[in-house]
Design a protein around this motif. Sequence first.
Motif, short mmCIF file in Angstrom:
data_model
loop_
_atom_site.label_atom_id
_atom_site.label_comp_id
_atom_site.label_asym_id
_atom_site.label_seq_id
_atom_site.Cartn_x
_atom_site.Cartn_y
_atom_site.Cartn_z
N GLN A 152 0.86 12.76 44.61
CA GLN A 152 1.64 12.27 43.46
C GLN A 152 2.31 13.42 42.72
O GLN A 152 3.43 13.28 42.24
CB GLN A 152 0.71 11.51 42.50
N ASN A 153 1.64 14.60 42.72
CA ASN A 153 2.23 15.76 42.06
C ASN A 153 3.49 16.23 42.79
O ASN A 153 4.48 16.63 42.16
CB ASN A 153 1.23 16.90 41.97
N ASP A 155 5.43 14.37 44.63
CA ASP A 155 6.49 13.40 44.31
C ASP A 155 7.04 13.63 42.91
O ASP A 155 8.24 13.50 42.65
CB ASP A 155 5.95 11.97 44.43
N LEU A 156 6.12 13.95 42.01
CA LEU A 156 6.54 14.17 40.63
C LEU A 156 7.41 15.41 40.52
O LEU A 156 8.34 15.45 39.70
CB LEU A 156 5.33 14.29 39.71
N GLU A 159 10.78 14.41 41.57
CA GLU A 159 11.40 13.64 40.51
C GLU A 159 11.76 14.55 39.34
O GLU A 159 12.75 14.32 38.64
CB GLU A 159 10.44 12.55 40.03
N ASN A 160 10.95 15.62 39.17
CA ASN A 160 11.21 16.54 38.06
C ASN A 160 12.54 17.26 38.27
O ASN A 160 13.31 17.47 37.33
CB ASN A 160 10.06 17.52 37.95
#
Length: 497
Positions: A152-153, A155-156, A159-160
């Motif tokens: 998830q990090n 992916d984040l 997205e960041n």
Amino acid sequence: MSPVMDETLDEPPTSAVFLDNCHFSQVIFNNVEKFYIPGGDITCYYTLTQHITPRRKDWVGIFRVGWKTTREYYTFMWAPFPSDLSGDSIVQQQIQFRAYYLPKDDEYYQFCYVDEQGVVRGASVPFQFRAETEDDILVVTTQGEVEEIEQQNKDLLKENKELKESCLCLQKQNLGLQEELRLAQEKMKELEGEVCFLQTGNLELRRAQELQAGEMSSAQMNLASIREQNIKLGKENQELQKGLESLRSSCEKLELEGNFLKEENKRLTEQNDCRERELQQFKEHNQEVSSEKEQLESRLKATLDHMDQLQSQVLNQEKEMENLVRMDHDKTEQLEHMKEENRRLRITLTEQHQNHDLAKELEEKNHLFQILQRKKDEIEEKNLSLRQENNELLMRLSESPDYSAWVAVPSAQVPTRSPESSDLLFGNPYNKSLETYGVNVPSVKKCPLCHEVFSDDIGPRQYEEHVRSHILDCPFCDETFQDKQVYDDHVYCHSLE
């Protein structure tokens, strides 16, 4: 920044100005926290708008929410005077409150900016003095969950990056929105002041609602007691209706008697009107009589004054008469003495007929006798004229009703003829004039004010008009005066009133 000042050492200017007379939008408070931790100093940030002119006696106070006047402050600090102040500029200011002077309870408070006249120019949103609580959370994770978190990090992170790109675009948009936000914040600050005012009004309404609830409960209790009273009054009303029927029968009798009394009252009213008219006529007649009485009194006063003058004249005439009688008596004695000497001379003349000197002396005596005889005749004529004038004056005084009650003319008796006068050779020439007679007032009409003498043929009406012409009547009162100077002084005293 000014140091903290104790309330007991220097009191700020306050007034009894209520909330509806305040202007909350002239000073705007910034960065006001919802909670302030007790035991620490707090800093108050505010903005002075162009609508306010700061003074050196302006102050910032902490007020409990629900305050009504500026005298209800908890603590205060003198507002620092701006160093650079222009007419259209907005000035940012700050002031620090020491922890020692801050409230220790958890009630709601707010900052208020008060000018030197005690009027509130700005107010902040409410806040509390208490610590903000945070709940501690214990998180327990497994290995699989850690791998999922790592994925998830990643992916984040992707997205960041995408968000950073979009953030650049948003920053550009944010510049325009910030300007709009600044305008919205200013409006928001104004609305916050209005909200604070509405909150304080809401507290007052709650208090009024509680008072109304208490009044409502008391009214319900009163309603129950009123219902019980209504039941009792219903029973009493039935009894009163029975009594009312008996009163109606008696009321009819009273109406008949009342009609009779009305007719009687009408008849008495007519009689009263007739008596009032007669009384009015009597009053008018009484006024006429009073005016005539005043005129008669004034005439009587003038008559009395004239009587006093006549009495003084009578006294003077009496003295003159006494002097004339005395002179007449002296002349008579002298004449008798001369006659005695003449008789003796005649005797000696018959004895000494040859003495020529005695004859001459006798002639001189005879000449002197003739002179005295003429003087006696003149005095007798004067006495007769005075007696006639006195008699006329007595007749006039006896005819006047005003003098008859006041004046009694004294009479003086003159000595009668002495028996020794029978020895005179030619007899007493005053035999008829020395009969008893009264010394009367001469008929003299003389004005008592100007001392003008009038003839006997003047009428009493003309004489009275002449005397009244000297009497001065005051136009303001009933006083009368004879002296013109006294009259002028009296009228001048009335003008001063």
